[in-house]
Scaffold this active site. Structure first.
Site, mmCIF file in Angstrom:
data_model
loop_
_atom_site.group_PDB
_atom_site.id
_atom_site.type_symbol
_atom_site.label_atom_id
_atom_site.label_comp_id
_atom_site.label_asym_id
_atom_site.label_seq_id
_atom_site.Cartn_x
_atom_site.Cartn_y
_atom_site.Cartn_z
ATOM 1 N N ASP A 404 -5.690 30.004 -1.909
ATOM 2 C CA ASP A 404 -6.372 28.864 -2.491
ATOM 3 C C ASP A 404 -7.093 28.161 -1.345
ATOM 4 O OD1 ASP A 404 -6.941 26.727 -4.227
ATOM 5 O OD2 ASP A 404 -5.256 25.620 -3.368
ATOM 6 N N ASN A 829 -2.831 24.578 -10.110
ATOM 7 C CA ASN A 829 -3.817 25.569 -10.542
ATOM 8 C C ASN A 829 -3.595 26.918 -9.873
ATOM 9 O OD1 ASN A 829 -4.437 24.656 -8.061
ATOM 10 N ND2 ASN A 829 -6.624 24.432 -8.417
#
Lengths: 1127, 343
Positions: A404, A829
């Site tokens: 990420d 997420n």
């Protein structure tokens, strides 16, 4: 699955309809004549697996579902039922031990779950009964109850917000525990709700429970005695989810709509699927091989037995008559029981203890990760966390790293860096100074300032255009922004003002303005107060907030100043602001924005607009109307927003830095050097992500970027699909086909002169690739895409939805060769990709703990990934691989002599070794050294591993557990087994082995073989051990000593519980025979010779091994003494 | 840094937890292995030579008396009809057979290591526990009870199949047979004789009474308490031949000690001359294709004659030397270039 299906079967009619009707307060409503209280599930949460009653059967059932346990159970039962050569104890005892330990562990875990459940279920809540709040246990809440929740409490079930203590009919919640977003979200009460809930008579019609957190559709019918029933539509903004926490709001009332296991949180709770490591798969494959060996051995022996017995006089020699029972048995039954007996005799080849040892190794080994001080982060005062110990060795096998960006590669700690007002650049360095000073950036040569007016306007815009709230708390609790999550940074006196906002950027901006002298004091009943340079408090009336949304990528506020001017301030991404301001202003700013963006800053442009009275009136009317619309509210609002936010004038731009994590670049470099491919998956925009990639050295200057984004797709002026087709083929040609084929590509690409490619793809383009429209012939797109990706050194996927991240991981995971993937992320997420990847790593970041909780391993910082993979992963892999191979090896050479012995005992299942030796071999004599080895071995020192990332490639692709090494170990075992057996057999050609002429019998034979065996396998491990700590010395020599002591003990006493004193004084007599000593030494040396020889002759592989040898400052392979001899 | 409890989160800084235990890190380098191999090789060759010479010095003499061939003196005894059959084997020693000489009998194709055979005895019975005299363990089946349901002592296949041939050795001196004394004592393991096996206590002063109510094994001609008529102490479970037999052989071809020749005129060994071996032939082996033999052998510190060990030591010793040489050559040729920079 089954349960769900059953539920559907027995759930009754209620389940089948699409919606449920809820009577608020469980009161009958005038409209419905007959009030039938509907049946819903209660509010009890059950996450435990067992109850006291079903624990034993259910747990046993689950344990024996494991193929290995089942196998051992079968062996045990065969031993109990059939007359077998070894007693049931030999396999029953270890099995019992394993099962008990596992049951205790699982029981304990379930007890913890029970405790957690009951904590939740017994949590006191207040339910309105006859207008008065009554205390109840949380589990007693029924659908339709009106529940009172006060600040900082979590909602006990899914509620429709009816009333809030805030006067604007809103409440704030944080859903950190649900989706990890720690910001405050605003939820609204049902519009036009009466104040008196007691007299409220209403029903709610809403959909059946479903797991999507952001979807909710419902309707509320409010019945008033004199009016027609009013209908209010309900959306997710009215729904308070169980698990979320009420913030900044004194008290709310809500009606329960979903309870217990039907809440969205419960529906979202997915048990973490069991991840299995590649090593485990190898073990299973090897097990199958050994099972085949076992069965074929048994078949061979059974066949031979009957062939042999068919010879004259051998079936039943006079000295060994059969019993009546044996004579009576049918031949085929006899054959079958013989087969089973052989299975039992040889079953030690698949040892139950291997599972125990592997489990112990994993469990104990994982402590080294938690204990590692290098993983300790003084800021959050935490070290690494291991959630699954099953995957330790997988850390040494990673081929793809998905990371990420925000919070992982970067710190997610926004800092206002600079701004640009009217084309002039300011940085935030000397913030203490009251004056707004100019800096020495590249543009500072101008040494000019924008006009004072502009500066003030810009700062006012920063102070006004946001949704930040000032934390309403006592002075003690000030400081530490809420955005920063639980791990707030230490207090800084200059900024002792807490801000709460939905995005960290906003806080950074407000703080930035504060440093420049404009302080946002707060919002009080629609009035925003700011303190300007003169320390005067300016007041603005907040008229409208045009919320931020990712499509518009901007937000605006409309305020009215004291002087009566109506102003609109707008801030947003450059791409969304520039078209909406006067073009002549753009050029001056654009340069700054681009420069800031390439430096990796997140940029925002600020614009404003003075609204005339008419304009405002029109906008106001439009906004109000759109807000009240029941249908297509979003679209209508959007239209009005777009209409209002036009013809603004650009004031300036801001640059906020999301700083890179410490050592992010070095870490990425190390990972790439280790042969891993790093993919960045982010929801952020392309430019920012790209610059982060450059900063992390994932992309270099020489990297040729292939872009597959909306921008490139739409640039050709053709249809997206066509463009996609062309681009994909083009890229494929470049990156895959033109690449030199013999490119040991994956391995040496970084050093070769081949052009490097970086691939950039965005969410929209990815969606096109993944879910192509049916008319195109693009089933190939996926594979093309994948091939391109695999041939690029780094891949950047931006604008990704969480699900898309998981999709990408899944795609790579399931691609050819099923590479091992690792996902690392810090936010909610990232959870989907963390769960999807083989190894999920959570960074203990600032976006809540969701990622950490769902991860397999959690580390405080990205930089720790390097040591985790390169050092720990590498070592764990070597350790467990060696452990597995060694276990198979030592059991093969354990059982092979026993197998060979069958040829010399008429295939009568005579065990070669005594039962005690059979049982103890794996449990005591040979288990500890390998366990110690598998915990402590460091063939290569940790520092060397960290410095030489390329060493990681040596163990890539499960190198030590492939068929080659397995074959080597197997051949070695067979060789040694043969030596053990036949060496002793030739010795026994004359069994008179003592100087008094007495002879040895079969148990002496077995004991000699066994002694050679124990010493050989232990010394073999000693040969493999490169890292001799005192523990290794202790266990290796200790086990050998234990074997000797045990043998003395076992053979030195007449054991009353034994029917036959088979081993009585056998060991002593063996030791009194010089020949036995000599043969033992001979066979041990002979068995170990090939291994020593190979160890010496094995050429150092590649350049690094020598490098390592040098780094370790070890003497070179030939020491001076011997080199002198040969010179 | 905040003080207080938070510090406890920090992992301990011990050598163990940080995987930094001091360690010896040996590497199998040629510098160790080549001298090592040479040393091992030399040592092995030394031991091998000693073993080989020792084994060469041991003399042994095997006399097969199965009587399969019609020319064999024992052929007559192989038919079923022959009872109490005696046969004689003649042999000649040209030189002194150095003493002490050990007298073994050997069997082939005889599976004392059959599983069902091996468990077919009652350890408690054999340790003199009279309870098991009347209640032999089931493992003894089918030699647990006889056809009249009387308990068998000693029960089981092993005891039942005890080797029953007896031997007498004569030296032919001037045409006269002079018996060579065979000492049957001390042929079983000391612990078997003294601890593991024991006879039941006397009943009414009589040893035989202790066995009342039991019957002898089916194949035996005499009960266990009358095994050795010459020596009362050598009876019962402590009969040395019985003890030797009860220790099962490891392989189907085996030999067991029968007696020693260490007394009188023969203490120095068997002098050169002609000898006659008188065999009381009663043990059937032809039905399962086995053979019987007598082995006369002297022993050394390494036991009986066994060429294997000496040869194996010599072979492996030389192998080590050869490998050391090969390694030396390989390293001399290929490795110095690599290692130069390090030196």
């Amino acid at each position: 699955m089954l349960r769900r299906r059953l539920n559907r079967l027995f759930g009754g009619d209620e389940k089948r309809v699409d919606s449920r009707t809820i009577y608020v307060g469980n009161r009958p409503c005038p409209a419905t004549e007959t009030f039938i209280p509907p049946k819903f599930c209660d509010n009890r949460i059950v996450s435990s697996k067992y109850t006291i009653w079903n624990f034993l059967p259910k747990n046993l059932f689950e344990q024996f579902r494991r193929i290995a346990n089942f196998y051992f159970l079968i062996i045990f039962l065969v031993q109990v039922i059939v007359d077998t050569p070894t007693s049931p104890v030999t396999s029953g005892l270890p099995l019992f031990f394993v099962i008990t330990v596992t049951a205790i562990k699982q029981g304990y875990e379930d007890w913890l779950r029970h405790k957690a459940d009951s904590e939740v279920n017994k949590y006191p809540v207040r339910v309105l009964e006859d207008g008065q709040p009554a205390r109840k246990d949380s589990e007693k809440i029924k659908v339709g109850d009106i529940v009172e929740v006060v600040e900082d409490e979590t909602f006990p079930c899914d509620l429709i917000l009816l009333q809030s203590s805030r006067d604007d009919d809103t409440c704030f919640v944080t859903t950190a525990s649900l989706d990890g977003e720690s910001n405050h979200k605003t939820h609204y009460t049902v519009p036009d709700m009466e104040k008196d809930l007691q007299s409220l008579s209403a029903t709610i019609e809403c959909e059946q429970p479903q797991p999507d957190l952001y979807k909710f559709v419902g309707r509320m019918h409010i019945y008033k005695p004199e009016h027609d029933p009013a209908v209010r539509s309900l959306g997710p903004e009215n729904l308070l989810l169980k698990g979320a926490t009420l913030k900044n709001t004194k008290k709310i009332y809500g009606v329960a709509v979903y309870t217990g296991m039907e809440t969205k949180m419960a529906l979202n709770y997915q048990g973490k699927s069991q991840k299995r490591s590649a090593v485990e798969k190898s073990i299973n494959a090897f097990l199958l091989v050994y099972l085949c060996i076992l069965i074929s051995k048994a078949v061979v022996c059974t066949t031979l037995k009957y062939v042999w017995q068919s010879q004259d006089g051998q079936d039943e020699p006079w000295y060994n008559q059969k019993t009546e029972k044996e004579k009576g048995t049918i031949l085929y039954v006899k054959m079958f029981t013989d087969f089973l007996s052989f299975m039992v005799l040889f079953n030690f080849i698949i040892p139950v203890s291997m599972y125990v040892t592997v489990e112990m190794q994993k469990f104990l080994g994982s402590f080294f990760i938690t204990w590692d001080r290098d993983f300790f982060d003084p800021e959050i005062e935490e070290g690494a966390l291991v959630n699954t110990s099953d995957l330790n060795e997988e850390l040494g096998q990673v081929e793809y790293v998905f990371t990420d960006k925000t919070g992982t590669l970067t710190q997610n700690n926004m800092e206002f860096i600079e701004c640009c007002i009217d084309g002039f650049q300011y940085t935030a360095f000397s913030s203490e100074l009251d004056s707004f000073c100019v800096t020495d950036g590249p543009v500072s040569t101008f040494q000019e300032k924008a006009g004072r007016e502009k500066e003030e306007l810009f700062l006012r815009a920063l102070c006004l255009c946001h949704t930040v709230q000032v934390k309403e708390a006592g002075p003690d609790e000030l400081g530490g922004d809420q955005v920063d999550g639980p791990a707030s940074e230490p207090l800084r006196p200059a900024e002792q003002r807490g801000f709460i906002a939905s995005s960290p950027d906003e806080v950074a901006l407000v703080k930035g303005a504060m440093r420049y002298g404009f302080t946002f004091l707060g919002l009080e009943s629609k009035t925003m107060k700011i303190k300007n340079w003169q320390n005067d408090v300016e007041e603005y009336e907040l008229l409208h907030v045009l919320n931020f949304d990712p499509v518009r990528r901007r937000m605006s506020v409309i305020v009215r100043s004291k002087s009566g001017d109506t102003l609109l301030f707008c801030k947003g991404a450059d791409s969304s602001i520039f078209p909406r301001v006067r073009p002549e202003e753009v050029e001056r700013i654009r340069m700054h924005v681009q420069r800031s963006a390439t430096e990796g800053y997140r940029t925002l442009c600020v614009a404003y607009k003075r609204l005339s009275v008419d304009e405002y009136a029109a906008a106001d009317a439009g906004l109000r109307e759109a807000r009240l619309a029941l249908q297509d509210r979003e679209e209508k609002l959007m239209a009005v927003y777009n209409q209002v936010e036009t013809a603004m004038s650009l004031i300036g731009a801001t640059a906020v830095e999301d700083r890179l994590q410490e050592e992010a670049a070095q870490t990425m470099e190390a990972l790439q050097g280790a042969g891993m491919k790093v993919w960045v998956l982010t929801g952020d925009k392309m430019e920012t992500a790209k610059s982060t990639c450059y900063a992390c050295r994932l992309f270099r200057r020489s990297t040729e970027l292939l872009e597959l984004t909306v921008r490139t797709l739409e640039s050709g002026g053709r249809r997206r699909e066509e463009m996609l087709h062309d681009l994909l083929f083009d890229f494929h040609r470049k990156a895959v086909q033109d690449a030199p084929p013999a490119r040991a590509g994956v391995n040496r690409s970084w050093s070769s002169a081949n052009p490097e490619y970086g691939f950039i793809v965005d969410g929209a383009a990815l969606a096109l690739v993944m879910n192509p429209s049916p008319d195109t012939n693009c089933s190939r797109y996926r594979s093309l895409f994948l091939q391109i990706c695999q041939n690029c050194t780094a891949v950047l996927c931006c604008r990704m939805a969480p699900l898309q991240k998981a999709q990408i991981v899944k795609m790579v995971k399931n691609s050819k060769g099923s590479p091992i993937t690792l996902s690392i992320g810090d936010g909610a997420n990232d959870v989907s990709m963390i769960l999807e990847a083989h190894v999920g790593i959570g960074v203990k970041g600032k976006e809540g703990r969701q990622a950490v909780r769902n991860s397999d391993y959690a580390i405080p910082k990205l930089k720790h990934l390097r040591k985790l993979l390169l050092a720990h992963g590498h070592l764990y892999y070597i350790r467990i691989a060696h452990l597995v191979q060694y276990f198979f090896y030592k059991n093969l050479c354990f059982i092979l002599p026993q197998f060979l012995y069958q040829f010399f005992c008429g295939c009568s299942q005579q065990p070669l070794y005594d039962a005690a030796y059979l049982t103890m071999y794996n449990i005591c004599f040979t288990s500890m050294p390998i366990l110690a080895y598998s915990l402590l071995e460091q063939q290569i020192a940790i520092e060397v591993l960290l410095d030489n990332a390329t060493l990681y490639r040596d163990i890539a692709k499960n190198a030590m557990l492939r068929w080659g090494p397995f074959l080597y170990w197997t051949v070695l075992a067979v060789f040694q087994g043969l030596i053990f057996f036949f060496g002793v057999k030739y010795l026994f050609s004359n069994p008179a082995l003592q100087d008094n002429g007495q002879v040895f019998g079969n148990w002496s034979y077995g004991t000699i073989v066994f002694t050679v065996l124990v010493f050989t396998v232990t010394l073999k491990l000693a040969l493999d051990t490169r890292h001799w700590t005192w523990i290794n010395h202790f266990v290796i020599w200790g086990s050998l000593a234990f074997y000797v002591v045990f043998s003395f003990f076992w053979g030195g006493i007449i054991w009353p519980f034994l029917k036959q004193q088979r081993l009585y004084f056998v060991f002593f007599n063996m030791l009194s025979s010089v020949s036995a000593w000599l043969v033992i030494i001979l066979l041990i040396v002979l068995s170990l010779l090939p291994d020593i020889l190979l160890g010496v002759l094995r050429k150092p592989r590649g350049p690094h091994t020598q490098q390592v040898a040098r780094l370790l400052a070890r003497p070179s392979l030939l020491q001076p003494s011997s080199s002198g001899a040969c010179l | 840094m905040k003080a207080g409890p938070s510090r406890t989160n920090r992992p301990d800084n011990t050598a163990f937890t940080q995987q930094r235990l001091p360690a010896w890190q040996p590497i199998l380098s040629a510098g160790i292995v080549i001298p090592g191999f040479t040393l091992i090789g030399l040592a092995f060759i030394g031991v091998g030579v000693a073993l080989f010479v020792t084994s060469q010095k041991i003399t042994d003499l095997e006399i097969d008396y199965t009587g399969v061939a019609a020319t064999s003196p024992c052929f007559k005894c192989t038919s079923f009809a022959a009872e109490n059959c005696m046969c004689q084997m003649e042999f000649t020693l040209t030189t002194l057979f150095e003493g002490p000489v050990f007298f073994y009998y050997g069997l082939t194709s005889y599976y004392q290591n059959f599983r069902t055979y091996g468990v077919s005895k009652d350890g408690y019975q054999l340790s003199g526990d009279t309870y098991y005299f009347n209640n032999p363990q089931d493992s003894c089946a089918p030699y647990q009870y006889d056809s009249n349901n009387n308990p068998i002592v000693p029960c089981g296949s092993i005891a039942n199949s005890m080797f029953s041939d007896t031997f007498q050795l004569y030296q032919v001196v001037n045409g006269m047979k002079k018996q060579v004394p065979l000492d049957g004592k001390g042929i079983a393991w000391w612990t078997d004789y003294n601890i593991k096996y024991s006879n039941p206590a006397l009943v009414n002063g009589s040893f035989a009474n202790a066995f009342s109510g039991t019957v002898k094994p089916v194949n035996w001609s005499k009960p266990v308490y009358e095994l050795d008529p010459t020596d009362q102490a050598n009876n019962g479970f402590l009969n040395q031949n019985f003890l030797v037999w009860m220790r099962q052989a490891a392989l189907p071809k085996f030999q067991k000690l029968y007696g020693r020749i260490a007394e009188g005129d023969y203490a120095q060994g068997l002098p050169a001359g002609n000898y006659t071996l008188l065999i009381n032939y009663s043990y059937p082996v032809i039905s399962f294709g086995g053979t019987k033999k007598v082995v006369l052998s002297n022993v050394s510190w390494m036991g009986g004659k066994n060429q294997f060990l000496g040869i194996a030591y010599l072979v492996i010793g030389s192998l080590c030397i050869v490998m050391a040489m090969v390694m030396l050559i390989i390293y001399a040729k290929y490795k110095f270039t690599d290692d130069d920079e390090d030196m």
